[in-house]
Design a protein around this motif. Structure first.
Motif, PDB file in Angstrom:
ATOM      1  N   MET A  95      76.270  55.548  77.460  1.00 55.69           N
ATOM      2  CA  MET A  95      77.564  55.872  76.844  1.00 55.69           C
ATOM      3  C   MET A  95      77.813  54.947  75.659  1.00 55.69           C
ATOM      4  O   MET A  95      77.692  53.734  75.766  1.00 55.69           O
ATOM      5  N   ALA A  96      78.149  55.545  74.511  1.00 56.39           N
ATOM      6  CA  ALA A  96      78.390  54.760  73.311  1.00 56.39           C
ATOM      7  C   ALA A  96      79.726  54.043  73.401  1.00 56.39           C
ATOM      8  O   ALA A  96      80.679  54.511  74.036  1.00 56.39           O
ATOM      9  N   LEU A  97      79.789  52.886  72.740  1.00 58.62           N
ATOM     10  CA  LEU A  97      81.039  52.139  72.691  1.00 58.62           C
ATOM     11  C   LEU A  97      82.035  52.851  71.793  1.00 58.62           C
ATOM     12  O   LEU A  97      81.677  53.428  70.769  1.00 58.62           O
ATOM     13  N   THR A  98      83.304  52.773  72.167  1.00 61.10           N
ATOM     14  CA  THR A  98      84.369  53.277  71.311  1.00 61.10           C
ATOM     15  C   THR A  98      84.663  52.235  70.239  1.00 61.10           C
ATOM     16  O   THR A  98      84.893  51.067  70.554  1.00 61.10           O
ATOM     17  N   GLN A  99      84.649  52.666  68.978  1.00 58.58           N
ATOM     18  CA  GLN A  99      84.937  51.758  67.881  1.00 58.58           C
ATOM     19  C   GLN A  99      86.443  51.687  67.647  1.00 58.58           C
ATOM     20  O   GLN A  99      87.102  52.706  67.451  1.00 58.58           O
ATOM     21  N   ILE A 100      86.965  50.474  67.688  1.00 56.37           N
ATOM     22  CA  ILE A 100      88.398  50.263  67.521  1.00 56.37           C
ATOM     23  C   ILE A 100      88.689  49.905  66.072  1.00 56.37           C
ATOM     24  O   ILE A 100      88.155  48.916  65.557  1.00 56.37           O
ATOM     25  N   PRO A 101      89.513  50.694  65.366  1.00 60.57           N
ATOM     26  CA  PRO A 101      89.784  50.415  63.956  1.00 60.57           C
ATOM     27  C   PRO A 101      90.612  49.141  63.783  1.00 60.57           C
ATOM     28  O   PRO A 101      91.690  49.021  64.350  1.00 60.57           O
ATOM     29  N   LEU A 102      90.073  48.220  63.003  1.00 61.05           N
ATOM     30  CA  LEU A 102      90.759  46.978  62.673  1.00 61.05           C
ATOM     31  C   LEU A 102      90.202  46.511  61.333  1.00 61.05           C
ATOM     32  O   LEU A 102      89.010  46.218  61.235  1.00 61.05           O
ATOM     33  N   HIS A 133      84.568  50.743  81.018  1.00 59.05           N
ATOM     34  CA  HIS A 133      83.846  51.021  82.267  1.00 59.05           C
ATOM     35  C   HIS A 133      82.342  50.823  82.095  1.00 59.05           C
ATOM     36  O   HIS A 133      81.557  51.556  82.676  1.00 59.05           O
ATOM     37  N   TRP A 134      81.951  49.807  81.318  1.00 57.18           N
ATOM     38  CA  TRP A 134      80.528  49.628  81.005  1.00 57.18           C
ATOM     39  C   TRP A 134      79.705  49.345  82.260  1.00 57.18           C
ATOM     40  O   TRP A 134      78.608  49.860  82.429  1.00 57.18           O
ATOM     41  N   LEU A 135      80.238  48.533  83.167  1.00 55.16           N
ATOM     42  CA  LEU A 135      79.540  48.210  84.401  1.00 55.16           C
ATOM     43  C   LEU A 135      80.243  48.915  85.556  1.00 55.16           C
ATOM     44  O   LEU A 135      81.453  48.738  85.743  1.00 55.16           O
ATOM     45  N   THR A 175      72.016  48.698  75.341  1.00 55.05           N
ATOM     46  CA  THR A 175      73.257  49.322  74.874  1.00 55.05           C
ATOM     47  C   THR A 175      73.471  49.082  73.391  1.00 55.05           C
ATOM     48  O   THR A 175      73.861  49.989  72.643  1.00 55.05           O
ATOM     49  N   LEU A 176      73.200  47.851  72.953  1.00 54.46           N
ATOM     50  CA  LEU A 176      73.460  47.476  71.563  1.00 54.46           C
ATOM     51  C   LEU A 176      72.241  47.632  70.672  1.00 54.46           C
ATOM     52  O   LEU A 176      72.300  47.340  69.476  1.00 54.46           O
ATOM     53  N   GLN A 177      71.118  48.057  71.276  1.00 56.04           N
ATOM     54  CA  GLN A 177      69.881  48.300  70.544  1.00 56.04           C
ATOM     55  C   GLN A 177      69.442  47.080  69.737  1.00 56.04           C
ATOM     56  O   GLN A 177      69.194  47.157  68.535  1.00 56.04           O
ATOM     57  N   LEU A 234      83.298  45.994  78.638  1.00 56.16           N
ATOM     58  CA  LEU A 234      82.482  45.340  77.616  1.00 56.16           C
ATOM     59  C   LEU A 234      83.187  45.436  76.269  1.00 56.16           C
ATOM     60  O   LEU A 234      83.523  46.526  75.805  1.00 56.16           O
ATOM     61  N   LEU A 235      83.398  44.277  75.644  1.00 52.96           N
ATOM     62  CA  LEU A 235      83.961  44.187  74.295  1.00 52.96           C
ATOM     63  C   LEU A 235      82.892  43.598  73.391  1.00 52.96           C
ATOM     64  O   LEU A 235      82.299  42.568  73.720  1.00 52.96           O
ATOM     65  N   VAL A 236      82.639  44.235  72.259  1.00 56.41           N
ATOM     66  CA  VAL A 236      81.615  43.771  71.328  1.00 56.41           C
ATOM     67  C   VAL A 236      82.244  43.475  69.975  1.00 56.41           C
ATOM     68  O   VAL A 236      82.914  44.326  69.389  1.00 56.41           O
TER      69      VAL A 236
END
Length: 211
Positions: free
Chosen positions: A1-8, A18-20, A92-94, A164-166
């Motif tokens: 599942m791809a991470l949702t990108q948060i606009p900032l 829900h990564w884990l 996940t982050l390749q 998971l926060l990246v």
């Protein structure tokens, strides 16, 4: 599942609440509370030494030495429970090769009185645009980001168990982040911030002080 990108503006933030899966997150939390050699890190701020308001452990490959706030931290060996997590995060982050995560800062917040002050992960040994993977376990806590020069640019996120926060790209250059204290009754929380230490770059910029 791809991470949702948060606009900032001026940042690159990805998030998966829900990564884990819950059973894996439960097992990992139990193993870390049991097996990690938790300690109080002492850091230097404004010329004085202080005890950090949380328990911590610096973990990593043998050469992943890390200096911040006037203190040099030698890495503890990787606990067995973290090896598959590191591998999955890299998938996940390749990332791989010279960019693979070689260290993680584990922080243990025993209750709402334990906290993390405003700072950026901008030490020289992390490189100019560090990739930080932050895995939260246990009680949900509020995470804040605030622009260095434009305080109106800010973000607040609730980080639940297994999330998971990246943070990547120019995020650390433009923003500081914090985990504030809370008067609400909250349980114990463990946070793992995976990162890549660049060999031979260990120094102390004095910019990324942890309070």
């Amino acid at each position: 599942m791809a991470l949702t990108q948060i606009p900032l503006p001026g940042a690159r933030i990805g998030f998966d609440p829900h990564w884990l899966p819950p059973d894996q997150a439960d097992a990992l939390l139990e193993a870390l509370l049991r097996d990690v050699p938790w300690e109080v890190h002492r850091i230097r701020l404004f010329g004085r030494e202080h005890a950090s308001p949380r328990l911590s452990c610096w973990i990593g490959d043998a050469d992943a030495r890390y200096r911040y706030s006037g203190t040099l931290f030698e890495p503890r060996p990787w606990p067995r429970a973290l090896e598959p997590v590191r591998e999955r995060l890299a998938e996940t982050l390749q990332v791989g090769g010279d960019n693979v995560f070689n260290s993680v800062l584990a922080n243990r917040y025993r209750d709402g009185r334990d906290a993390m002050g405003w700072h950026s992960d901008d030490e020289a040994e992390l490189g100019s645009e560090p990739l930080i993977g932050s895995l939260s376990l246990g009680a949900t806590r509020r995470f804040l980001l605030r622009h260095r020069s434009e305080p109106s640019r800010r973000l607040a996120l609730e980080l639940p168990h297994g999330s998971l926060l990246v943070m990547s790209g120019p995020t650390q250059l433009h923003y500081r982040h914090a985990l504030p204290r809370t008067r609400r009754p909250v349980g114990e929380r463990v946070n793992l911030t995976f990162r890549r230490i660049v060999a031979g770059e260990c120094g102390d910029t004095g910019r990324g002080s942890r309070r």
